[in-house]
Design a protein around this motif. Structure first.
Motif, PDB file in Angstrom:
ATOM      1  N   GLU A 161       0.837  -1.202   0.000  1.00  0.00           N
ATOM      2  CA  GLU A 161       0.000   0.000   0.000  1.00  0.00           C
ATOM      3  C   GLU A 161       0.865   1.243   0.000  1.00  0.00           C
ATOM      4  OE1 GLU A 161      -2.581  -0.276   3.387  1.00  0.00           O
ATOM      5  OE2 GLU A 161      -3.654  -2.012   2.569  1.00  0.00           O
ATOM      6  N   LEU A 162       0.275   2.321  -0.425  1.00  0.00           N
ATOM      7  CA  LEU A 162       0.947   3.614  -0.405  1.00  0.00           C
ATOM      8  C   LEU A 162       0.574   4.317   0.895  1.00  0.00           C
ATOM      9  CD1 LEU A 162       2.715   5.509  -2.095  1.00  0.00           C
ATOM     10  CD2 LEU A 162       0.618   6.535  -2.953  1.00  0.00           C
ATOM     11  N   PRO A 163       1.560   4.698   1.701  1.00  0.00           N
ATOM     12  CA  PRO A 163       1.241   5.402   2.949  1.00  0.00           C
ATOM     13  C   PRO A 163       0.512   6.716   2.676  1.00  0.00           C
ATOM     14  CG  PRO A 163       3.546   4.704   2.919  1.00  0.00           C
ATOM     15  CD  PRO A 163       2.999   4.463   1.547  1.00  0.00           C
ATOM     16  N   ARG A 219       4.489   8.607  -4.707  1.00  0.00           N
ATOM     17  CA  ARG A 219       3.230   8.265  -5.391  1.00  0.00           C
ATOM     18  C   ARG A 219       3.496   7.864  -6.844  1.00  0.00           C
ATOM     19  NH1 ARG A 219      -1.031   9.262  -2.278  1.00  0.00           N
ATOM     20  NH2 ARG A 219      -0.764  10.702  -0.545  1.00  0.00           N
ATOM     21  N   ALA A 220       4.371   8.590  -7.506  1.00  0.00           N
ATOM     22  CA  ALA A 220       4.705   8.281  -8.901  1.00  0.00           C
ATOM     23  C   ALA A 220       5.371   6.913  -9.007  1.00  0.00           C
ATOM     24  CB  ALA A 220       5.604   9.369  -9.473  1.00  0.00           C
ATOM     25  N   ARG A 221       6.306   6.615  -8.098  1.00  0.00           N
ATOM     26  CA  ARG A 221       6.957   5.305  -8.108  1.00  0.00           C
ATOM     27  C   ARG A 221       5.942   4.194  -7.865  1.00  0.00           C
ATOM     28  NH1 ARG A 221      11.028   4.121  -4.186  1.00  0.00           N
ATOM     29  NH2 ARG A 221      11.473   2.376  -5.521  1.00  0.00           N
ATOM     30  N   PHE A 222       5.035   4.437  -6.932  1.00  0.00           N
ATOM     31  CA  PHE A 222       4.023   3.433  -6.606  1.00  0.00           C
ATOM     32  C   PHE A 222       3.128   3.168  -7.817  1.00  0.00           C
ATOM     33  CE2 PHE A 222       0.018   1.939  -4.717  1.00  0.00           C
ATOM     34  CZ  PHE A 222       0.495   0.890  -3.954  1.00  0.00           C
ATOM     35  N   GLU A 223       2.729   4.235  -8.501  1.00  0.00           N
ATOM     36  CA  GLU A 223       1.903   4.090  -9.705  1.00  0.00           C
ATOM     37  C   GLU A 223       2.636   3.318 -10.798  1.00  0.00           C
ATOM     38  OE1 GLU A 223      -1.319   4.845 -10.024  1.00  0.00           O
ATOM     39  OE2 GLU A 223      -1.278   5.487  -7.935  1.00  0.00           O
ATOM     40  N   ALA A 224       3.978   3.380 -10.779  1.00  0.00           N
ATOM     41  CA  ALA A 224       4.788   2.652 -11.761  1.00  0.00           C
ATOM     42  C   ALA A 224       5.083   1.227 -11.306  1.00  0.00           C
ATOM     43  CB  ALA A 224       6.092   3.408 -12.006  1.00  0.00           C
ATOM     44  N   GLY A 225       4.513   0.827 -10.164  1.00  0.00           N
ATOM     45  CA  GLY A 225       4.688  -0.539  -9.691  1.00  0.00           C
ATOM     46  C   GLY A 225       5.883  -0.745  -8.787  1.00  0.00           C
ATOM     47  N   GLN A 226       6.420   0.343  -8.232  1.00  0.00           N
ATOM     48  CA  GLN A 226       7.573   0.242  -7.339  1.00  0.00           C
ATOM     49  C   GLN A 226       7.247   0.906  -6.011  1.00  0.00           C
ATOM     50  OE1 GLN A 226      10.701   2.161  -9.494  1.00  0.00           O
ATOM     51  NE2 GLN A 226      11.104   0.376 -10.758  1.00  0.00           N
ATOM     52  N   ALA A 235      -0.581  -9.160  -2.122  1.00  0.00           N
ATOM     53  CA  ALA A 235       0.322  -9.049  -3.265  1.00  0.00           C
ATOM     54  C   ALA A 235       1.435 -10.087  -3.200  1.00  0.00           C
ATOM     55  CB  ALA A 235       0.939  -7.652  -3.310  1.00  0.00           C
ATOM     56  N   MET A 236       1.810 -10.479  -1.981  1.00  0.00           N
ATOM     57  CA  MET A 236       2.854 -11.486  -1.821  1.00  0.00           C
ATOM     58  C   MET A 236       2.646 -12.227  -0.516  1.00  0.00           C
ATOM     59  SD  MET A 236       6.207  -9.113  -1.092  1.00  0.00           S
ATOM     60  CE  MET A 236       5.919  -8.191  -2.588  1.00  0.00           C
ATOM     61  N   VAL A 237       3.265 -13.395  -0.453  1.00  0.00           N
ATOM     62  CA  VAL A 237       3.210 -14.200   0.759  1.00  0.00           C
ATOM     63  C   VAL A 237       4.651 -14.492   1.173  1.00  0.00           C
ATOM     64  CG1 VAL A 237       2.937 -16.371  -0.552  1.00  0.00           C
ATOM     65  CG2 VAL A 237       2.275 -16.268   1.859  1.00  0.00           C
ATOM     66  N   PHE A 238       4.935 -14.240   2.444  1.00  0.00           N
ATOM     67  CA  PHE A 238       6.250 -14.520   3.006  1.00  0.00           C
ATOM     68  C   PHE A 238       6.213 -15.898   3.653  1.00  0.00           C
ATOM     69  CE2 PHE A 238       6.137  -9.995   2.638  1.00  0.00           C
ATOM     70  CZ  PHE A 238       7.435  -9.629   2.342  1.00  0.00           C
TER      71      PHE A 238
END
Length: 137
Positions: free
Chosen positions: A30-32, A40-47, A85-88
């Motif tokens: 999630e984005l804080p 926000r831009a990095r998050f929108e790009a999948g990072q 999104a992922m499982v640890f």
């Protein structure tokens, strides 16, 4: 053994000399709320983003035939709008041919959740929704 897929993890756990219990923490990304425009831009790009544990479970390797079985079980417990999104993954080893119990796994699972919340997830193997290992960095 090199773990290059979730199936490799299951195989390695089944081959250990002592019985194992596998620990899983499902997390969303999630984005804080206080994210900067660049974040926000990095998050929108999948990072980027923050890992947010959603649920956890423990299983013996014998209780878990495949990654798809884990995904199906997780689907039953996933709240609408809170998809993972992922499982640890981590493993606990038994002793004297006795597998650790679910009660034995409670404290280690809580430590996993706390570690992931704090960004200290290096001791665990993260897998994406297709069962492939995730590399951070």
């Amino acid at each position: 053994m090199d773990i290059s897929s979730f199936d490799d993890l299951l195989q390695a756990a089944r081959l250990q000399p002592e019985p194992q219990r596998l620990l899983f923490v499902f997390a969303a990304v999630e984005l804080p709320d206080d994210a900067t425009p660049a974040q926000r831009a990095r998050f929108e790009a999948g990072q980027g983003g923050a890992l947010v544990p959603l649920m956890c479970v423990d299983k013996t390797p014998q209780e878990l035939p495949s990654f798809s079985a884990l995904v199906e079980e997780a689907r039953q417990f996933t709240a609408p709008g809170h998809d993972w999104a992922m499982v640890f993954a981590a493993a606990m080893s038994g002793t004297l041919n006795h597998a650790p119990t679910s009660a034995d796994a409670e404290a280690p699972l809580q430590r996993m959740v706390d570690a992931i919340k704090g960004g200290a997830h290096g001791a665990y193997i993260p897998f994406d929704r297709q069962g492939q290992p995730v590399r951070f960095g």
